[in-house]
Design a protein around this motif. Structure first.
Motif, PDB file in Angstrom:
ATOM      1  N   ARG A   1      -5.746  -3.189   7.304  1.00  0.00           N
ATOM      2  CA  ARG A   1      -7.209  -3.558   6.938  1.00  0.00           C
ATOM      3  C   ARG A   1      -7.379  -4.375   5.565  1.00  0.00           C
ATOM      4  O   ARG A   1      -8.244  -5.143   5.600  1.00  0.00           O
ATOM      5  CB  ARG A   1      -7.729  -1.946   6.415  1.00  0.00           C
ATOM      6  CG  ARG A   1      -8.338  -1.490   7.832  1.00  0.00           C
ATOM      7  CD  ARG A   1      -9.260  -0.184   7.684  1.00  0.00           C
ATOM      8  NE  ARG A   1      -8.449   0.592   6.633  1.00  0.00           N
ATOM      9  CZ  ARG A   1      -7.900   1.822   6.958  1.00  0.00           C
ATOM     10  NH1 ARG A   1      -7.648   1.936   8.101  1.00  0.00           N
ATOM     11  NH2 ARG A   1      -7.627   2.621   5.822  1.00  0.00           N
TER      12      ARG A   1
ATOM     13  N   GLU B   1      -1.017   6.788   0.720  1.00  0.00           N
ATOM     14  CA  GLU B   1      -0.862   7.937   1.594  1.00  0.00           C
ATOM     15  C   GLU B   1       0.803   8.332   1.549  1.00  0.00           C
ATOM     16  O   GLU B   1       1.467   7.544   1.362  1.00  0.00           O
ATOM     17  CB  GLU B   1      -1.318   7.845   2.787  1.00  0.00           C
ATOM     18  CG  GLU B   1      -2.919   6.921   2.817  1.00  0.00           C
ATOM     19  CD  GLU B   1      -3.825   8.227   2.447  1.00  0.00           C
ATOM     20  OE1 GLU B   1      -3.759   9.542   2.533  1.00  0.00           O
ATOM     21  OE2 GLU B   1      -4.838   7.834   1.847  1.00  0.00           O
TER      22      GLU B   1
ATOM     23  N   GLN C   1      -0.294   5.668   8.093  1.00  0.00           N
ATOM     24  CA  GLN C   1      -1.664   5.487   7.448  1.00  0.00           C
ATOM     25  C   GLN C   1      -1.638   4.271   6.427  1.00  0.00           C
ATOM     26  O   GLN C   1      -2.554   3.643   6.218  1.00  0.00           O
ATOM     27  CB  GLN C   1      -2.229   6.860   6.680  1.00  0.00           C
ATOM     28  CG  GLN C   1      -2.351   8.048   7.742  1.00  0.00           C
ATOM     29  CD  GLN C   1      -2.649   9.083   6.852  1.00  0.00           C
ATOM     30  OE1 GLN C   1      -2.227   9.258   5.729  1.00  0.00           O
ATOM     31  NE2 GLN C   1      -3.443  10.149   7.750  1.00  0.00           N
ATOM     32  N   ASN C   2      -0.608   4.239   5.608  1.00  0.00           N
ATOM     33  CA  ASN C   2      -0.283   3.115   4.578  1.00  0.00           C
ATOM     34  C   ASN C   2      -0.278   2.025   5.468  1.00  0.00           C
ATOM     35  O   ASN C   2      -0.933   0.933   4.925  1.00  0.00           O
ATOM     36  CB  ASN C   2       0.927   3.275   3.831  1.00  0.00           C
ATOM     37  CG  ASN C   2       0.720   4.395   2.771  1.00  0.00           C
ATOM     38  OD1 ASN C   2      -0.202   4.788   2.205  1.00  0.00           O
ATOM     39  ND2 ASN C   2       2.100   5.036   2.515  1.00  0.00           N
TER      40      ASN C   2
ATOM     41  N   CYS D   1       0.666  -1.271  -0.019  1.00  0.00           N
ATOM     42  CA  CYS D   1      -0.087  -0.071  -0.184  1.00  0.00           C
ATOM     43  C   CYS D   1       0.920   1.299  -0.103  1.00  0.00           C
ATOM     44  O   CYS D   1       1.660   1.142   0.798  1.00  0.00           O
ATOM     45  CB  CYS D   1      -1.083  -0.034   1.029  1.00  0.00           C
ATOM     46  SG  CYS D   1      -1.896   1.420   1.278  1.00  0.00           S
TER      47      CYS D   1
ATOM     48  N   GLU E   1      -1.901   1.243   8.479  1.00  0.00           N
ATOM     49  CA  GLU E   1      -3.066   0.933   8.812  1.00  0.00           C
ATOM     50  C   GLU E   1      -4.166   0.333   7.569  1.00  0.00           C
ATOM     51  O   GLU E   1      -4.823  -0.430   7.712  1.00  0.00           O
ATOM     52  CB  GLU E   1      -3.797   2.129   9.472  1.00  0.00           C
ATOM     53  CG  GLU E   1      -3.371   2.419  10.686  1.00  0.00           C
ATOM     54  CD  GLU E   1      -3.617   3.701  11.257  1.00  0.00           C
ATOM     55  OE1 GLU E   1      -4.431   4.375  10.880  1.00  0.00           O
ATOM     56  OE2 GLU E   1      -3.219   4.173  12.396  1.00  0.00           O
ATOM     57  N   GLN E   2      -3.929   1.000   6.297  1.00  0.00           N
ATOM     58  CA  GLN E   2      -4.547   0.760   5.443  1.00  0.00           C
ATOM     59  C   GLN E   2      -4.464  -0.861   4.671  1.00  0.00           C
ATOM     60  O   GLN E   2      -4.900  -1.519   4.500  1.00  0.00           O
ATOM     61  CB  GLN E   2      -4.523   1.633   4.312  1.00  0.00           C
ATOM     62  CG  GLN E   2      -5.508   1.243   3.067  1.00  0.00           C
ATOM     63  CD  GLN E   2      -5.521   2.444   1.972  1.00  0.00           C
ATOM     64  OE1 GLN E   2      -4.926   3.490   2.149  1.00  0.00           O
ATOM     65  NE2 GLN E   2      -6.437   2.490   0.921  1.00  0.00           N
TER      66      GLN E   2
END
Length: 114
Positions: free
Chosen positions: A29, A17, A22-23, A14, A25-26
Motif C-alpha cells: 500500500r 505488525e 500484514q507487513n 515495513c 500488504e502494508q
C-alpha cells in the motif's frame, strides 16, 4: 518486510505488525501510494512546462503587428510590411496587408525548395 520497485528504484520497508503477510500488504500500500505520488508529480511538472511554454513575453522581437495611430501607420514585423494607411485598414481595406503576407509566404516556400 522490504519491497523494491525495480523500474523506479523505490524501496519500502515495513515492520509494524508481527505477521509477515500484514507487513507485506502494508508495504505494498505504501509503495502504491509513493508510485501514485511520483506519477502525479510528473504529470504536474509536464503540465507546468506546457503552460510555461505557452506564455509569451511582450518583447519587441515577438510582435506580429504594430498599429501606430498618431502616425497613421501599420507595420507587420513578420513580413517587413509598413504602410501609412491605418485608417483605411481599420475601415476594411486589407488587400495590401494580406498580399504582403501571401508574398512573404510564397517567398519562404521558394526558399525552402531551393
Amino acid at each position: 518486510m522490504r519491497i523494491t520497485h525495480l523500474p523506479t528504484g523505490i524501496v519500502v520497508s515495513c515492520q509494524n505488525e508481527k505477521s509477515q503477510l500484514q507487513n507485506k500488504e502494508q508495504a505494498l500500500r505504501i509503495l502504491r501510494a509513493r508510485l501514485l505520488a511520483t506519477a502525479q508529480e510528473e504529470a504536474d511538472r509536464e503540465a507546468s512546462d506546457a503552460r510555461r511554454s505557452q506564455i509569451r513575453t511582450v518583447d519587441r522581437s515577438e510582435r506580429v503587428r504594430t498599429y501606430n495611430f498618431p502616425e497613421n501607420r501599420i507595420s507587420d514585423h513578420r513580413v517587413g510590411y509598413k504602410a501609412y494607411n491605418l485608417d483605411q485598414v481599420l475601415g476594411g481595406e486589407l488587400d495590401a496587408v494580406i498580399q504582403a503576407c501571401v508574398d512573404a509566404d510564397s517567398a519562404a516556400k521558394l526558399a525552402e525548395q531551393s
